[in-house]
Design a protein around this motif. Sequence first.
Motif, PDB file in Angstrom:
ATOM      1  N   ASN A 162       6.729  -2.356   7.522  1.00 50.83           N
ATOM      2  CA  ASN A 162       7.233  -3.513   6.783  1.00 50.83           C
ATOM      3  C   ASN A 162       7.013  -3.422   5.279  1.00 50.83           C
ATOM      4  O   ASN A 162       7.258  -4.392   4.565  1.00 50.83           O
ATOM      5  CB  ASN A 162       6.570  -4.788   7.310  1.00 50.83           C
ATOM      6  CG  ASN A 162       7.268  -5.333   8.534  1.00 50.83           C
ATOM      7  OD1 ASN A 162       8.486  -5.280   8.625  1.00 50.83           O
ATOM      8  ND2 ASN A 162       6.503  -5.843   9.483  1.00 50.83           N
ATOM      9  N   GLY A 163       6.540  -2.285   4.797  1.00 45.51           N
ATOM     10  CA  GLY A 163       6.176  -2.183   3.392  1.00 45.51           C
ATOM     11  C   GLY A 163       7.285  -2.575   2.440  1.00 45.51           C
ATOM     12  O   GLY A 163       7.068  -3.296   1.471  1.00 45.51           O
ATOM     13  N   ALA A 199      -4.649  -2.911   4.280  1.00 46.56           N
ATOM     14  CA  ALA A 199      -4.797  -4.357   4.399  1.00 46.56           C
ATOM     15  C   ALA A 199      -5.701  -4.903   3.298  1.00 46.56           C
ATOM     16  O   ALA A 199      -6.812  -5.365   3.562  1.00 46.56           O
ATOM     17  CB  ALA A 199      -5.360  -4.702   5.772  1.00 46.56           C
ATOM     18  N   PRO A 200      -5.257  -4.881   2.036  1.00 44.60           N
ATOM     19  CA  PRO A 200      -6.125  -5.358   0.956  1.00 44.60           C
ATOM     20  C   PRO A 200      -6.468  -6.836   1.074  1.00 44.60           C
ATOM     21  O   PRO A 200      -7.574  -7.246   0.707  1.00 44.60           O
ATOM     22  CB  PRO A 200      -5.307  -5.062  -0.309  1.00 44.60           C
ATOM     23  CG  PRO A 200      -3.893  -4.926   0.160  1.00 44.60           C
ATOM     24  CD  PRO A 200      -3.975  -4.367   1.537  1.00 44.60           C
ATOM     25  N   GLN A 203       1.170  -8.986   1.839  1.00 44.45           N
ATOM     26  CA  GLN A 203       0.788  -7.789   1.100  1.00 44.45           C
ATOM     27  C   GLN A 203       0.287  -6.678   2.005  1.00 44.45           C
ATOM     28  O   GLN A 203       0.504  -5.501   1.731  1.00 44.45           O
ATOM     29  CB  GLN A 203      -0.292  -8.132   0.065  1.00 44.45           C
ATOM     30  CG  GLN A 203      -0.615  -6.986  -0.880  1.00 44.45           C
ATOM     31  CD  GLN A 203      -1.674  -7.345  -1.899  1.00 44.45           C
ATOM     32  OE1 GLN A 203      -2.362  -8.359  -1.777  1.00 44.45           O
ATOM     33  NE2 GLN A 203      -1.825  -6.512  -2.917  1.00 44.45           N
ATOM     34  N   ASP A 204      -0.402  -7.030   3.085  1.00 47.21           N
ATOM     35  CA  ASP A 204      -0.914  -6.012   3.988  1.00 47.21           C
ATOM     36  C   ASP A 204       0.244  -5.215   4.570  1.00 47.21           C
ATOM     37  O   ASP A 204       1.280  -5.783   4.949  1.00 47.21           O
ATOM     38  CB  ASP A 204      -1.745  -6.655   5.088  1.00 47.21           C
ATOM     39  CG  ASP A 204      -3.023  -7.288   4.532  1.00 47.21           C
ATOM     40  OD1 ASP A 204      -3.382  -6.990   3.380  1.00 47.21           O
ATOM     41  OD2 ASP A 204      -3.644  -8.088   5.255  1.00 47.21           O
ATOM     42  N   THR A 205       0.077  -3.892   4.639  1.00 44.05           N
ATOM     43  CA  THR A 205       1.192  -2.977   4.901  1.00 44.05           C
ATOM     44  C   THR A 205       1.036  -2.303   6.258  1.00 44.05           C
ATOM     45  O   THR A 205       0.170  -1.456   6.451  1.00 44.05           O
ATOM     46  CB  THR A 205       1.266  -1.903   3.791  1.00 44.05           C
ATOM     47  OG1 THR A 205       1.340  -2.560   2.521  1.00 44.05           O
ATOM     48  CG2 THR A 205       2.483  -1.014   3.969  1.00 44.05           C
ATOM     49  N   SER A 252       0.830  -1.202   0.000  1.00 43.77           N
ATOM     50  CA  SER A 252       0.000   0.000   0.000  1.00 43.77           C
ATOM     51  C   SER A 252       0.865   1.253   0.000  1.00 43.77           C
ATOM     52  O   SER A 252       1.862   1.325   0.717  1.00 43.77           O
ATOM     53  CB  SER A 252      -0.901   0.012   1.235  1.00 43.77           C
ATOM     54  OG  SER A 252      -1.759  -1.114   1.253  1.00 43.77           O
ATOM     55  N   GLU A 253       0.464   2.226  -0.806  1.00 46.13           N
ATOM     56  CA  GLU A 253       1.136   3.532  -0.827  1.00 46.13           C
ATOM     57  C   GLU A 253       0.283   4.508  -0.035  1.00 46.13           C
ATOM     58  O   GLU A 253      -0.811   4.873  -0.457  1.00 46.13           O
ATOM     59  CB  GLU A 253       1.329   4.011  -2.264  1.00 46.13           C
ATOM     60  CG  GLU A 253       1.963   5.397  -2.374  1.00 46.13           C
ATOM     61  CD  GLU A 253       3.289   5.501  -1.635  1.00 46.13           C
ATOM     62  OE1 GLU A 253       3.322   6.188  -0.589  1.00 46.13           O
ATOM     63  OE2 GLU A 253       4.266   4.890  -2.095  1.00 46.13           O
ATOM     64  N   LEU A 254       0.804   4.907   1.117  1.00 39.05           N
ATOM     65  CA  LEU A 254       0.075   5.760   2.047  1.00 39.05           C
ATOM     66  C   LEU A 254       0.693   7.146   2.141  1.00 39.05           C
ATOM     67  O   LEU A 254       0.376   7.908   3.057  1.00 39.05           O
ATOM     68  CB  LEU A 254       0.057   5.110   3.431  1.00 39.05           C
ATOM     69  CG  LEU A 254      -0.323   3.634   3.449  1.00 39.05           C
ATOM     70  CD1 LEU A 254       0.174   2.958   4.711  1.00 39.05           C
ATOM     71  CD2 LEU A 254      -1.826   3.481   3.318  1.00 39.05           C
TER      72      LEU A 254
END
Length: 722
Positions: A105-106, A369-370, A99-101, A58-60
Amino acid sequence: MERRNFFKITSLAGGGLLLSTYLPLACTSTEVPNIDWEPNFFIRINSDNTVTFICSQSELGQGTSTGLAMVAADELGVSMDKLKVEFGQGSTERYGDVQDTGGSNGLRIVWPSLREAMATTRALLVAAAAQKWQIDVDECYCEDGHIHRKDQEGQKLAFGEVLEIASTLPAPREIKLKEPSEFRYIGKSVLGPKTKMAAKGTTPYSINKKLPNMLYAAIARCPVWEGSLTSFDATEALKVPGVVEVLEVEPTELQTTDYKGGVRPGVAVLANSTWAAFEGKKALKIEWEMGKNGLKSSATIQQELADNYKTPSKANINLNDATTLFGRSSKVFSAVYDAPFQANACMEPLNATAYHRGHKVEVWSGTQAPQLTRDRVAELTGLPVAAVTVNNPPSGGGFGRRYFCDFVEEAVILSEKVRVPVKVTWSREDTFLTSKYHPITKDYWQASLDANNYPIAIKYRGSIGRPGAYRCYPYSIPIAFYDYLKYKDGWLLPRASWRSVYAHPWGLGLESFMDELAQNANEDPLQFRIKMLENAEVVEQKELPWVGDDLYPAKLKNTLEMVAEKANWDTTNDGIYQGVSAMGYNTSYVAMVADISVENNQVKVHKVTAVIDCGLAVNPSQVKAQIEGSIMWGLSATLKDGITVEQGHVQQSNYDTYDLMRITDAPDIEVHIVESNDTPSGTGEVGVPGVAPAILNAVYAATGKRIRQLPITASLLESAVS
């Protein structure tokens, strides 16, 4: 690296090799097929030489997509300027369970599998070009989206020219990762696509998503957690131009993990625009039943935690026989540290668009968290996971709040009722008044002291039940952890993760207490910490899947020594006083020194100097930006506002009543990065937990008063006893 290990890593942790597959988009007997080749789940190469990086994380706003794109560009051999970036849908099938960021940990968690996937792709392209040229693969190399011949300077083939051959080749048995000396981008400050989109105003935030026949929803939620809806009158709301329908929203209970569920009871206004929905919401007449929490306040919760501390508790973690050592001295020093509820206060309000078609559901939402969201939507609707699609565009800040599913659940629930796309948008007031929050905390620390007032052992009981990666205990002083403190009959406000999670109250207590222990021992607080780290052992934590490495006290000690030099420790001008802290978070380490002054019971922070060891800094400018942002985040929690509750109602409703650090308040911030070739580690949160104790310790140096609660107010300083 052996081929069987590559398949294991890439299929479970993110590489997902898709060898020998391509899609002929246009193919005739006289034209070259237009190949759209995805050798793995991270990259797509077209025959027109377009190279697209598919960002799994995820880009936050934290720059993860830029950092990962830099890794992909370097390992594959393509220019960053030519690399397009897309954002992957939530998919356990593609990306395993990483995958969940969150937890900073991204980038760290994808680093190995991404490099291996790109190196394998590069090897296939080189092999394809070598086959076409009829030369050895060792005579070829990748650079700027082309395969070049070493023996004939200037002769090259674009990636797109060899795809037909590359897509038929088997994966090599062994791959070779690039050496650091070969990196073109990694380790350099790069202005990536994330920043460029933001500067141009083209970031595809989910709040801007539009679909045909879409309805816009605003929800009036019960203002007290665990309250209920008694009745509502929608007569006036339905008169608002553009309002289409008004529906009750049934609550969803929190699941085993509180990341799922937690939709409050409410009333939704559906309209043909967000504005109409908001206006219709204002016109609703609603009766609520407030329930047991309607009688509680923040002070109630603090008292419940204090009462629970009086109940008997046994040590559940006893490091280096701390409980036995504690009884060897009658000299005991104690302190209690308090932190309030906190809001995440994201700049982009929570929002989600959902289209429930009956047999499948598609969601558009900037979520951390997709994968978890996808699983939750399947749970909620009873559909198989394969029937749920979660699109995950960039979001305007997450800070842990977007790891939770409630706002997406609302959109899915409403779309299921009306069978058209529904976009739910939270107002700014919603995000403060009826959201989820970082919990209120109370932490008790005790130390047994020897004849020279040096600590023999420490007892801790508070908001944390055991040490962990997010709240590392690095010192050599034996410590025992006791059961965490509990509320009397459940939460007053539902929990949300918050930038640095429980490391914030943990750091507040640990690093303030270390200063107080140094004071008792008549030691310089920075040198005292260094002594307590010199003989500290490495702490094993590799078994924790989100960490990946042990805790190395020597690294934290190194950051302390470096920050002492960079901040000119103990050599400040008159009227300026310093405080220090040192924190580990996951596998990163930060030491910081705050320079402050106190006048008329007002604290002014002049400068914060920070040193970070985050392994290899993939993008140093982004590392510095993350630490700067973390420091500003920590300053808000230390000097500005927290969330307060009266009779179950949150008292802060917007940025005017929940004050944050503004640019006019910002101190000078100086960030230094330890040079390292260790595996990259996280930077988004490690800079937060040390801010409050560094300032509190500086306040003591300036005033002789120990403040043990946040935020620091003028009245608190005035009433504090030296």
